[in-house]
Write a protein that holds these residues in place. Structure first.
Motif, PDB file in Angstrom:
ATOM      1  N   GLU A 151       0.533  -1.220  -0.081  1.00 48.39           N
ATOM      2  CA  GLU A 151       0.284  -0.422  -0.032  1.00 48.39           C
ATOM      3  C   GLU A 151       1.077   1.513   0.052  1.00 48.39           C
ATOM      4  O   GLU A 151       0.440   2.142  -0.097  1.00 48.39           O
ATOM      5  CB  GLU A 151      -1.196  -0.027   1.475  1.00 48.39           C
ATOM      6  N   ASP A 152       2.745   0.997   0.122  1.00 48.78           N
ATOM      7  CA  ASP A 152       2.908   2.063   0.321  1.00 48.78           C
ATOM      8  C   ASP A 152       2.616   3.401   1.448  1.00 48.78           C
ATOM      9  O   ASP A 152       2.501   4.478   1.105  1.00 48.78           O
ATOM     10  CB  ASP A 152       2.964   3.019  -1.364  1.00 48.78           C
ATOM     11  N   VAL A 153       2.627   3.109   2.481  1.00 46.88           N
ATOM     12  CA  VAL A 153       2.030   3.844   3.225  1.00 46.88           C
ATOM     13  C   VAL A 153       3.357   2.841   4.761  1.00 46.88           C
ATOM     14  O   VAL A 153       3.584   2.171   5.152  1.00 46.88           O
ATOM     15  CB  VAL A 153       0.914   3.145   4.116  1.00 46.88           C
ATOM     16  N   ILE A 154       3.507   4.263   5.199  1.00 49.67           N
ATOM     17  CA  ILE A 154       4.818   4.044   6.484  1.00 49.67           C
ATOM     18  C   ILE A 154       4.193   4.808   7.793  1.00 49.67           C
ATOM     19  O   ILE A 154       3.987   6.330   7.268  1.00 49.67           O
ATOM     20  CB  ILE A 154       6.364   5.185   6.140  1.00 49.67           C
ATOM     21  N   GLU A 155       4.208   4.337   8.722  1.00 51.06           N
ATOM     22  CA  GLU A 155       4.159   4.392   9.842  1.00 51.06           C
ATOM     23  C   GLU A 155       4.838   5.201  10.733  1.00 51.06           C
ATOM     24  O   GLU A 155       5.587   3.851  10.905  1.00 51.06           O
ATOM     25  CB  GLU A 155       3.311   2.860  10.215  1.00 51.06           C
ATOM     26  N   GLU A 156       5.570   6.009  11.257  1.00 57.58           N
ATOM     27  CA  GLU A 156       6.088   6.283  12.138  1.00 57.58           C
ATOM     28  C   GLU A 156       6.017   6.723  13.795  1.00 57.58           C
ATOM     29  O   GLU A 156       5.207   8.206  13.604  1.00 57.58           O
ATOM     30  CB  GLU A 156       6.793   7.524  11.028  1.00 57.58           C
ATOM     31  N   TRP A 157       6.914   6.844  14.610  1.00 58.27           N
ATOM     32  CA  TRP A 157       5.984   7.411  16.098  1.00 58.27           C
ATOM     33  C   TRP A 157       7.281   7.325  16.319  1.00 58.27           C
ATOM     34  O   TRP A 157       8.568   6.063  16.547  1.00 58.27           O
ATOM     35  CB  TRP A 157       5.151   6.433  16.580  1.00 58.27           C
ATOM     36  N   ALA A 158       8.152   7.769  17.630  1.00 60.81           N
ATOM     37  CA  ALA A 158       8.945   7.615  18.999  1.00 60.81           C
ATOM     38  C   ALA A 158       8.442   7.257  20.363  1.00 60.81           C
ATOM     39  O   ALA A 158       6.750   7.523  20.321  1.00 60.81           O
ATOM     40  CB  ALA A 158       9.665   9.696  18.579  1.00 60.81           C
ATOM     41  N   GLU A 159       9.059   6.771  20.519  1.00 62.37           N
ATOM     42  CA  GLU A 159       9.561   6.117  22.154  1.00 62.37           C
ATOM     43  C   GLU A 159      10.074   6.765  23.096  1.00 62.37           C
ATOM     44  O   GLU A 159      11.130   6.356  22.431  1.00 62.37           O
ATOM     45  CB  GLU A 159       9.154   5.018  22.245  1.00 62.37           C
ATOM     46  N   TYR A 160      10.299   6.983  24.044  1.00 54.65           N
ATOM     47  CA  TYR A 160      11.068   7.548  24.849  1.00 54.65           C
ATOM     48  C   TYR A 160      11.336   7.046  26.201  1.00 54.65           C
ATOM     49  O   TYR A 160       9.951   6.335  26.776  1.00 54.65           O
ATOM     50  CB  TYR A 160      11.331   8.853  25.707  1.00 54.65           C
ATOM     51  N   VAL A 161      11.721   6.921  27.167  1.00 56.71           N
ATOM     52  CA  VAL A 161      12.120   5.613  27.919  1.00 56.71           C
ATOM     53  C   VAL A 161      13.481   6.160  28.704  1.00 56.71           C
ATOM     54  O   VAL A 161      14.431   5.739  27.997  1.00 56.71           O
ATOM     55  CB  VAL A 161      12.234   3.751  28.022  1.00 56.71           C
ATOM     56  N   HIS A 162      13.350   6.463  29.666  1.00 60.66           N
ATOM     57  CA  HIS A 162      14.683   6.611  30.577  1.00 60.66           C
ATOM     58  C   HIS A 162      15.110   6.175  32.113  1.00 60.66           C
ATOM     59  O   HIS A 162      13.969   5.640  32.987  1.00 60.66           O
ATOM     60  CB  HIS A 162      14.693   7.990  31.164  1.00 60.66           C
ATOM     61  N   GLU A 163      16.164   6.470  32.860  1.00 59.38           N
ATOM     62  CA  GLU A 163      16.818   5.895  33.656  1.00 59.38           C
ATOM     63  C   GLU A 163      17.122   6.562  34.910  1.00 59.38           C
ATOM     64  O   GLU A 163      18.246   6.590  35.840  1.00 59.38           O
ATOM     65  CB  GLU A 163      17.719   4.365  34.768  1.00 59.38           C
ATOM     66  N   GLU A 164      16.495   7.749  34.621  1.00 58.93           N
ATOM     67  CA  GLU A 164      17.535   9.081  35.235  1.00 58.93           C
ATOM     68  C   GLU A 164      17.088   8.584  36.539  1.00 58.93           C
ATOM     69  O   GLU A 164      15.411   8.270  36.909  1.00 58.93           O
ATOM     70  CB  GLU A 164      17.207  10.075  34.811  1.00 58.93           C
ATOM     71  N   THR A 165      17.483   9.587  37.634  1.00 58.40           N
ATOM     72  CA  THR A 165      16.843   9.651  38.920  1.00 58.40           C
ATOM     73  C   THR A 165      15.575  10.027  39.235  1.00 58.40           C
ATOM     74  O   THR A 165      15.300   9.632  40.344  1.00 58.40           O
ATOM     75  CB  THR A 165      18.517  10.357  39.873  1.00 58.40           C
ATOM     76  N   ASN A 166      15.667  11.288  38.569  1.00 60.40           N
ATOM     77  CA  ASN A 166      14.046  11.841  38.789  1.00 60.40           C
ATOM     78  C   ASN A 166      13.425  11.630  37.957  1.00 60.40           C
ATOM     79  O   ASN A 166      13.633  11.508  36.402  1.00 60.40           O
ATOM     80  CB  ASN A 166      13.689  13.151  39.410  1.00 60.40           C
ATOM     81  N   ALA A 167      11.908  12.331  37.690  1.00 56.90           N
ATOM     82  CA  ALA A 167      11.157  11.994  36.442  1.00 56.90           C
ATOM     83  C   ALA A 167      11.941  13.522  35.637  1.00 56.90           C
ATOM     84  O   ALA A 167      12.795  14.717  36.383  1.00 56.90           O
ATOM     85  CB  ALA A 167       9.831  12.809  36.653  1.00 56.90           C
ATOM     86  N   LEU A 168      12.357  13.928  34.176  1.00 52.59           N
ATOM     87  CA  LEU A 168      12.347  14.178  33.697  1.00 52.59           C
ATOM     88  C   LEU A 168      11.217  14.878  32.517  1.00 52.59           C
ATOM     89  O   LEU A 168       9.669  14.694  33.059  1.00 52.59           O
ATOM     90  CB  LEU A 168      13.527  14.066  32.135  1.00 52.59           C
ATOM     91  N   PHE A 293       0.768   8.872   9.721  1.00 49.80           N
ATOM     92  CA  PHE A 293       1.648   8.207   8.227  1.00 49.80           C
ATOM     93  C   PHE A 293       1.754   8.840   7.426  1.00 49.80           C
ATOM     94  O   PHE A 293       1.374  10.096   7.005  1.00 49.80           O
ATOM     95  CB  PHE A 293       0.248   7.558   8.444  1.00 49.80           C
ATOM     96  N   TRP A 294       2.512   7.928   6.527  1.00 51.25           N
ATOM     97  CA  TRP A 294       3.226   9.384   5.446  1.00 51.25           C
ATOM     98  C   TRP A 294       2.988   8.111   3.527  1.00 51.25           C
ATOM     99  O   TRP A 294       2.955   6.928   4.028  1.00 51.25           O
ATOM    100  CB  TRP A 294       4.612   8.776   4.996  1.00 51.25           C
ATOM    101  N   SER A 295       2.750   8.875   3.037  1.00 51.61           N
ATOM    102  CA  SER A 295       2.360   7.876   1.411  1.00 51.61           C
ATOM    103  C   SER A 295       2.925   9.281   0.503  1.00 51.61           C
ATOM    104  O   SER A 295       2.983  10.227   0.215  1.00 51.61           O
ATOM    105  CB  SER A 295       0.851   7.491   1.768  1.00 51.61           C
ATOM    106  N   TRP A 296       3.898   8.378  -0.405  1.00 53.55           N
ATOM    107  CA  TRP A 296       4.518   8.894  -1.343  1.00 53.55           C
ATOM    108  C   TRP A 296       3.967   8.622  -2.543  1.00 53.55           C
ATOM    109  O   TRP A 296       4.197   6.951  -2.558  1.00 53.55           O
ATOM    110  CB  TRP A 296       5.973   9.266  -0.766  1.00 53.55           C
ATOM    111  N   SER A 297       4.082   9.529  -3.769  1.00 53.36           N
ATOM    112  CA  SER A 297       3.905   9.440  -5.178  1.00 53.36           C
ATOM    113  C   SER A 297       5.205   9.621  -5.972  1.00 53.36           C
ATOM    114  O   SER A 297       4.121  11.414  -4.882  1.00 53.36           O
ATOM    115  CB  SER A 297       2.956   8.626  -4.966  1.00 53.36           C
ATOM    116  N   ASP A 298       5.410   9.243  -7.010  1.00 50.88           N
ATOM    117  CA  ASP A 298       5.707  10.583  -7.759  1.00 50.88           C
ATOM    118  C   ASP A 298       4.604  10.264  -9.047  1.00 50.88           C
ATOM    119  O   ASP A 298       4.755  11.024 -10.033  1.00 50.88           O
ATOM    120  CB  ASP A 298       7.122   9.516  -9.020  1.00 50.88           C
ATOM    121  N   ALA A 299       3.525   9.755  -8.391  1.00 50.41           N
ATOM    122  CA  ALA A 299       2.710  10.122 -10.245  1.00 50.41           C
ATOM    123  C   ALA A 299       1.468  10.497  -8.901  1.00 50.41           C
ATOM    124  O   ALA A 299      -0.375   9.926  -9.386  1.00 50.41           O
ATOM    125  CB  ALA A 299       1.919   8.617 -10.884  1.00 50.41           C
TER     126      ALA A 299
END
Ligand code: GLA
Length: 732
Positions: A151-168, A293-299
């Motif tokens: 289908e030519d679709v890209i689904e993109e997302w980010a995730e964060y996790v940390h082990e710092e001493t306190n909340a960031l 969600f991304w979809s690219w086409s050259d048409a």
């Protein structure tokens, strides 16, 4: 074997990589994902995002375009401005994808590549997961790319996790921040207002930042839909040119920021609106951004739309295999003024019409505070015994007795101050202390971050559906947005979490609906099309695009939505709004998921005949092509007095052409698209008003696909409100 091979193709490692080399040569060496000098390709069948891990371990982007196109390496050592996912505070001075205040107060982040994992989830869907880590702090970012190859679709997302001493504190958290290849860019946005959704405006981007956003909290839209098109080196065209389609899956405040830097390079940040949304993340907690969600086409844009439609039909919408039923809704016909007798007579109308589901809208509930208008009763989800003495199950049974499904309207996140709910729990609403309550449509938003409120909201749905198992359909509405973002549940230091935690709680309840009631169809609504996005749509079958059902306006509204959302999801109802010619009204509604919102008794005998004559062939013949076919937009209503488009079945044997005249003029032929050039198509105008003959010159003829696409048809549509629906069926 296949997986092994895919991994080889996927990660092309360039040994002895040095900056200054101008072309990369694909190699099939072992894929050491964590090599500091490797390329990572995010691939669909036609498009590719190419990433590079530099010798400094930063992640850079080399391309976003055609699969396997040669990518030029940067001529000089990339710097902070070239980061693929730029973070603030350590050299990057433009709009960052990420801004973190670490537990010790440090406001900088320096992300280094750790590893990249690739897995095939099935033969079509793959996941690439890239781990980055701060050079000093135990702060990890995972960039995820799910690709839908066919289908030519890209689904993109980010995730964060940390082990710092306190909340960031997370202050900016884009889902995606790609750079686009050098060129000039034209941005199309889909803006609007209540009853004027998905209006298209295109502009050329220049230096600086263009922001499209929403600060509404409970839904993405009112002023604009969370989608856009970027066209490279010229305004967007339907069949030619490079187009990037972007859509965010988030039913809350969002932001798209298009920044052209002084070198003329364009980066797009897409994600939750960082406005007032600082988020405190405790050690070990995972923060996941919405999906972009991304979809690219050259048409051209047409192909981008077809990509999104096919993908949404397969991977997003519930009940993808089911055709959407023809509804009769009572809102336009009765508003709050109905009772059991009136509804039973509307059931008879629905049956006479050939509808498949009767949808009972707002006004069926409230005992002490009956919902007889929009001033009272919202939140009190008990049947109004005066209006409906025998309850909902009785109605559902009566509908079933006529061969109809039975649907119900709910607005489970809202409350009128004039309600038992508000009297019991005035602290359950989103409001600011020391400020007069800001009512919209006389109601307030329930604070779903408070567990008891969230449970109450869920129980409104659960109890209604569980105690009335005959209910087959639910319209989930949301008629206001957040204007006073205060929660009496969240601590003082976490008020800014409201925007994000609300939407997460909402999705939690929507998930419960979708999993607990798998057979109940769902329609998304928010004062019209306020809540249309691909994440909410995962839990629903369709959406209500707009409270405006004047077909003249709907030509534009449905056209706008069609760039991203498939016709099967787009509820299109026949009403008397605008009092337009009835055939034009029917023809416009038949290009989506057809429904009606009319008082049968108020239609003329001629209109009733026209309506019934339209429903039967729609259900039997046209619906599979409209709802599951590929869309080709042919004539834009923005460029003249006419709108035309066709749908083509997957095997190209069937097509339906819709032509609407929105003003006088445009007498030229309409050239079809998507047909089999060799196919022989029988041309037949359908949905003719009873007693009317076709004036289409080609009616009844057999024409080959090549001729239909080259020379077109000559619809007899030249005056405002003329319209034609033309069926094309190929010989087998
Ligand atoms: C919103 C919806 C309408 C209708 C009303 C009921 O405006 O968009 O379709 O359901 O609410 O109050």
């Amino acid at each position: 074997m296949k997986t092994w091979l895919m991994r080889k193709i996927h990660v092309v490692v360039v040994f002895g990589f040095m900056f200054g080399v101008t072309r990369l040569v694909a190699q099939s060496a072992e894929p050491p994902d964590s090599s500091p000098a490797s390329l990572i390709k995010i691939l669909t069948s036609r498009s590719q995002i190419t990433l590079m891990v530099g010798t400094d371990r930063h992640l850079y982007q080399l391309g976003f375009g055609l699969t396997n196109a040669a990518v030029a390496l940067p001529k000089k050592t990339p710097g902070r401005d070239d980061d693929f996912y730029p973070s603030a505070g350590d050299g990057y001075v433009f709009e960052p994808a990420l801004k973190v205040t670490h537990a010790d107060g440090n406001t900088s982040t320096d992300l280094e590549f750790v590893r990249s994992d690739y897995s095939e989830l099935d033969s079509n869907v793959s996941l690439t997961r890239i781990e980055l880590r701060d050079a000093y702090y135990p702060f990890h970012v995972f960039l995820n790319f799910k690709t839908y190859r066919a289908e030519d679709v890209i689904e993109e997302w980010a995730e964060y996790v940390h082990e710092e001493t306190n909340a960031l504190t997370l202050e900016r958290f884009a889902s995606a921040a790609p750079e686009f290849p050098t060129g000039d860019y034209w941005l199309t946005q889909f803006h609007g207002d209540w009853a004027k959704e998905a209006q298209m405006t295109e502009e050329k981007l220049t230096f600086g930042i263009k922001v499209l956003d929403s600060k509404l909290g409970v839904r993405a839209q009112k002023y604009r839909t969370p989608v856009f098109l970027l066209s490279r080196n010229g305004p967007a065209a339907e069949t030619t040119g490079e187009i990037y389609g972007g859509a965010l899956g988030w039913s809350g405040s969002y932001q798209f920021a298009f920044e052209m830097n002084p070198q003329g390079r364009l980066r797009t940040l897409a994600g939750i609106n960082p406005f007032d949304s600082a988020y405190h993340l405790r050690a070990g907690e995972l923060f996941s951004t919405p999906k972009m969600f991304w979809s690219w086409s050259d048409a051209g844009a047409g192909q981008v739309s077809r990509n999104f439609h096919r993908w949404a039909r397969k991977y997003i919408l519930r009940h993808p295999e089911n055709l959407r039923p023809v509804l009769l809704n009572n809102w336009e016909a009765t508003r709050f003024d109905f009772n059991e007798t009136k509804l039973l007579s509307l059931f008879d109308s629905a049956k006479a019409l050939g509808a498949e589901v009767f949808l009972l809208d707002d006004g069926w509930f409230g005992e002490r505070f009956p919902r007889d208008n929009d001033h009272a009763g919202l939140g009190d989800w008990q049947v109004n015994p005066r209006k409906l003495p025998h309850g909902l199950s009785y109605l559902a049974k009566a509908a079933a007795g006529r061969g109809l499904g039975f649907g119900i309207w709910l607005e489970p996140e809202m409350v009128n101050p004039e309600s038992e709910l508000y009297q019991r729990h005035p602290d359950w609403v989103i409001a600011q202390p020391h400020r007069p309550l800001d009512l919209q449509r006389n109601h307030l938003v329930l604070d779903l971050t408070r567990p008891a409120t969230r449970e109450f909201s869920w129980s409104a749905i659960d109890r209604t559906l569980r105690s009335n198992p005959g209910i087959t359909f639910m319209k989930w509405d949301c008629n206001r947005f957040i204007t006073q973002p205060g929660s009496s549940y969240l601590p003082a230091g976490e008020q800014s979490h409201l925007w994000i935690d609300y939407v997460r709680a909402l999705y939690g309840n929507m998930d419960r609906f979708a999993t607990n009631f798998p057979d109940v169809m769902g329609m998304l609504c928010a004062g019209g099309g306020g809540r249309v996005d691909f994440e909410a749509l995962r839990r629903f079958d369709s959406f209500w695009p707009s409270d405006c059902t004047d077909p003249l306006d709907r030509v534009f509204i449905q056209w706008g939505y069609s760039y991203f959302y498939p016709a099967c999801a787009m509820a299109a109802h026949v009403t008397r709004m605008g009092n337009r010619p009835f055939k034009f009204t029917l023809d416009v509604a038949m290009s989506g998921a057809l429904g009606f919102d009319v008082d049968w008794q108020k239609l003329s005998p001629q209109q009733r005949t026209e309506a019934t004559a339209a429903v039967a062939p729609y259900k039997e013949d046209l619906r599979p092509i409209v709802q599951q076919g590929d869309l080709y937009r042919l004539v834009s209503p923005y460029h003249g007095q006419r709108s035309a488009f066709d749908y083509v079945s997957a095997d190209c044997h069937r097509s339906v052409l819709f032509v609407y005249q929105i003003g006088s003029g445009n007498a030229e032929s309409v050239k079809l698209a998507g047909l089999d050039p060799q196919g022989h198509y029988h041309v037949s105008e359908v949905n003719l008003s009873p007693g009317k003959n076709s004036h289409l010159p080609e009616n009844g003829r057999v024409l080959d696909g090549a001729a239909l696409m080259r020379d077109g048809l000559n619809p007899d549509c030249t005056r405002k409100f003329d319209s034609e629906v033309i069926d094309l069926t190929a010989d087998h």
